[in-house]
Design a protein around this motif. Structure first.
Motif, short mmCIF file in Angstrom:
data_model
loop_
_atom_site.label_atom_id
_atom_site.label_comp_id
_atom_site.label_asym_id
_atom_site.label_seq_id
_atom_site.Cartn_x
_atom_site.Cartn_y
_atom_site.Cartn_z
N LYS A 194 0.83 -1.20 0.00
CA LYS A 194 0.00 0.00 0.00
C LYS A 194 0.87 1.26 0.00
CE LYS A 194 -4.02 -2.00 2.28
NZ LYS A 194 -4.89 -1.95 3.49
N ARG A 249 1.06 4.16 -2.66
CA ARG A 249 0.88 5.57 -2.34
C ARG A 249 2.13 6.37 -2.75
NH1 ARG A 249 -1.64 3.57 2.45
NH2 ARG A 249 0.31 3.87 3.61
N THR A 274 2.26 9.26 -5.23
CA THR A 274 2.78 10.56 -4.82
C THR A 274 3.90 10.98 -5.77
OG1 THR A 274 2.23 10.08 -2.52
CG2 THR A 274 3.84 11.83 -2.91
#
Length: 762
Positions: free
Chosen positions: A507, A511, A515
């Protein structure tokens, strides 16, 4: 019970020994077995002229030495010359110096009888008329002092040692074979051997002083010892020592090889066995036969060492008396020695080897045979030594013999009581057989129950141990499974944690990537994106679980072995305690048996009487036989009667000087005629030179003439005996009267002379 018996036993034994010692100490000195039956001159006689010699006649042959016969004048000076001579039979003479003055003379003699006992005595005679004398007439002999007492005690010990040695061995061989391995019986027989050996050596050393001076200092005189070894008694003692060496070998085999074979023999066999049956096989029987034969030969040889040197060797029927005496001694040993061995066995035999009723029965039969043998041989010996019924009461020998017979009767009576106790013991054993069987059966049942209970307990213990081992195994397995479960759960949790972390990282990565794209989109071109740092890598290393150690089963096996070892030790200790308790119980039962206790007391009483009997027997062997004592009294009475009636002293002595005229033609011739009565007479001729020394001449002739009856001359041709001595036996004088005795002396081929004197005959 035995603790109360022991002091009584010791007291009784001490009392018996005291009585035996009193008998030995109080016994009169042996008056010996040869008695003086006559003398010339007679005791107390008064003769007109001085005799040329003194003659002594004894009841049996004797041994004489240089100083065996001494003749002392009123001042105590010796007037005899030369060594004693034995002119005929049992008559011994010693020459006197010539020209003896009137007065009282003392004749002292100390000789040894043919049956080995010393004979001592003294008497007086007078020439012309009695006078005062400084000589003390004493019959004290060499056997009266300390040496005599020691010699008598040594004889007693030797008899006792022989009885214990021979009788104890006979008891083991004939009655109780298991006794060969009983330490008390072994010590008894060996003690008998030691006593007999020591006593024999002591008698050999004492013998010289005993028969001569009687002084203690002469005991170690080697010259006297050498003289003793040349006598019949010395040879008998030496032969006894040699036989004792053979007896030592016999004892070694009896208590060695024979004792080992006796281990397999039951200590008490049935009465029907009678000592026979299977005694351990042919080897055992051969060994028993060899020991019995060899022991009998050695025992007979030891008994013969007494028979050939004492009473039996002299007197009437010596050829019959000696073997009878040997049988008598063997019977005494079998009875008294076996009785002593039985007494020791009854009191000292161990519990595992008791002397049973059958051994006592066998000894009872042996003792009965011995008593019968003693009765037969004793009757013959009594007749031979006494010769008449009056000698039982009139002589010391007869009186002692009555005491001995009384003691034997007492022993037989006590033996009858012992036989009754033995029968009661057998009856009690028969009645107790069922009870013993019941007790045995009950004991067996109890042992079986105990064994069954022990088996049950052992099985339960085995099951308990198996259960414990199973539970321990199950617990160990559960512990292993629990650990495995724990490891599995830990692994699963670790895997879940890894998966969760991976999901989180995934995860975060998504992310971060999102990002990053967003930033890339926001940044101008050519700018390098920042590298993601701080990423922690989680390694999902798995934990290895070690398998559990298998120590539970090993520990259980070691504990089982240790416990089993402790059980075996406890079992051995328990077995020993049970054996000791059973032995103590058997001993208490044996000691508490009234029949066995009564048998012990009766056998002890028999042994006590036997000790006194042996002491009386020892004194009896040192006492002058009744027949000899009565013969000596009769001879003394006849001599006294002859002196009182004026018929002379029973012999005639004539002394006549001669001179043949030639060289060495002078001298003195003496004639002795004994008993100087009508009938047979012994004639002795002595020729001496002028200096009184015996001399030989070519010829001596005698002629007897009774002129009143015109009888004669009766020629007598004497035989030459030794230097200056001629003799003739069985000289017949037909009647009493005043006989003329003519002596023809020839000193050379041509020089001779005849001298004469008259003598009253009868």
């Amino acid at each position: 019970m035995t603790q109360t018996i022991a002091p009584r036993v010791r007291t009784l034994v001490l009392l018996i020994l005291a009585v035996a010692g009193a008998l030995l100490a109080g016994a009169a000195p042996a008056s010996a077995h040869a008695a003086l039956t006559g003398s010339d001159p007679a005791q107390g006689a008064v003769v007109d002229t001085a005799p040329s010699q003194v003659s002594l006649t004894f009841s049996e042959p004797i041994a004489v030495g240089d100083d065996s016969v001494r003749v002392l004048d009123p001042k105590g000076e010796r007037v005899d010359k030369g060594d004693p001579a034995n002119p005929s039979g049992t008559t011994y003479s010693v020459r006197l110096v010539s020209g003896l003055p009137d007065g009282t003379y003392t004749v002292a003699y100390q000789v040894v009888s043919a049956d080995s006992h010393p004979v001592a005595g003294a008497f007086t005679f007078s020439i012309g008329a009695p006078s005062e004398t400084t000589v003390s007439v004493s019959a004290q002999g060499s056997d009266d002092g300390l040496v005599g007492w020691l010699y008598g005690f040594g004889r007693y010990v030797s008899y006792a040692g022989f009885v214990v040695l021979a009788g104890g061995a006979a008891f083991v061989l004939a009655c109780w074979a298991p006794g060969a391995r009983v330490r008390a019986v072994q010590r008894l027989v060996v003690s008998g051997w030691l006593a007999l050996t020591a006593a024999t050596l002591g008698l050999l050393m004492l013998r010289g002083s005993y028969t001569t001076s009687g002084k203690v200092g002469d005991v170690f005189d080697l010259e006297l010892l050498g003289d003793v070894l040349q006598t019949k008694t010395g040879a008998a003692l030496v032969s006894r020592l040699l036989l004792l060496a053979a007896a030592a070998l016999f004892i070694a085999v009896l208590f060695g090889a024979y004792a080992r074979t006796a281990d397999a023999v039951e200590p008490d066999r049935d009465a029907e066995d009678d000592g026979g049956g299977d005694d351990g096989g042919p080897d055992k029987r051969d060994l028993t036969f060899g020991l019995a034969l060899g022991g009998t030969v050695v025992a007979a040889g030891l008994a013969a060492s007494w028979a050939m040197s004492e009473h039996a060797s002299q007197g009437l029927q010596a050829g019959v008396a000696m073997p009878v005496d040997v049988v008598h001694l063997l019977a005494v040993a079998a009875w008294l020695g076996g009785l002593t061995a039985l007494l020791v066995a009854l009191y000292r035999a161990p519990v595992e080897t008791p002397v049973g009723r059958d051994a006592v029965r066998r000894f009872s039969r042996l003792a009965f045979g011995s008593v019968v043998t003693l009765a037969v041989t004793g009757v013959y010996q009594s007749w031979r030594q006494l010769g008449s019924w009056s000698a039982f009461t009139d002589t010391r020998y007869g009186q002692l013999l009555l005491v001995k017979i009384a003691l034997v009767a007492v022993m037989v009576a006590v033996a009858f009581l012992s036989r009754r106790w033995t029968q009661r013991l057998a009856d009690a054993r028969v009645s107790e057989a069922a009870e013993e069987a019941e007790r045995t059966e009950a004991t067996e049942r109890a042992e079986e129950a105990e064994r069954a209970e022990a088996a049950v307990r052992a099985e339960e213990a085995v099951r308990a141990k198996a259960t414990e081992r199973a539970e321990a195994t199950e617990r160990a397995e559960e512990a292993v499974r629990a650990k495995a479960t724990e490891r599995a759960e830990a692994t699963e949790r670790a895997e879940e944690a890894v998966r969760a972390e991976e999901a989180v990282r995934a995860k975060e990565a998504v992310r971060a990537e999102a990002t990053e794209r967003a930033e890339e989109e926001k940044q101008p071109a050519g700018t390098a994106p920042a590298e993601a740092s701080g990423t922690s890598e989680v390694s999902g290393a798995s934990m290895a679980v070690e398998p559990p150690k298998a120590s539970g089963a090993s520990d259980a096996s070691d504990a089982e072995k240790a416990e089993a070892g402790q059980d075996s030790v406890r079992a051995a200790q328990l077995a020993r305690q049970r054996a000791a308790a059973e032995a103590a119980r058997q001993k208490r039962l044996r000691d508490a048996d009234p029949n066995r206790f009564g048998l012990r007391r009766s056998v002890l009483a028999e042994a006590g009487v036997a000790v006194v009997l042996l002491a009386v027997t020892t004194v009896l062997t040192q006492t002058e036989p009744g027949r000899t004592e009565q013969d000596a009294r009769a001879a003394a009475a006849a001599s006294s009667s002859a002196s009182a009636t004026g018929q002379g002293s029973g012999a005639v002595s004539l002394t006549m000087p001669f001179d043949t005229g030639g060289k060495s033609g002078k001298g003195v011739v003496s004639i002795d005629l004994d008993p100087a009565q009508a009938g047979d007479n012994a004639l002795h001729v002595y020729v001496e030179g002028p200096d009184g020394t015996p001399v030989d001449v070519p010829e001596v002739k005698i002629a007897l003439t009774l002129a009143a009856q015109n009888i004669g001359p009766l020629p007598v041709a004497p035989d030459h005996v030794t230097t200056g001595h001629w003799s003739a036996s069985r000289v017949q004088i037909p009647m009493a009267g005043d006989w003329k005795v003519e002596v023809t002396v020839r000193t050379s081929d041509i020089d001779q002379v005849t001298v004469s004197k008259n003598a009253q005959i009868g």
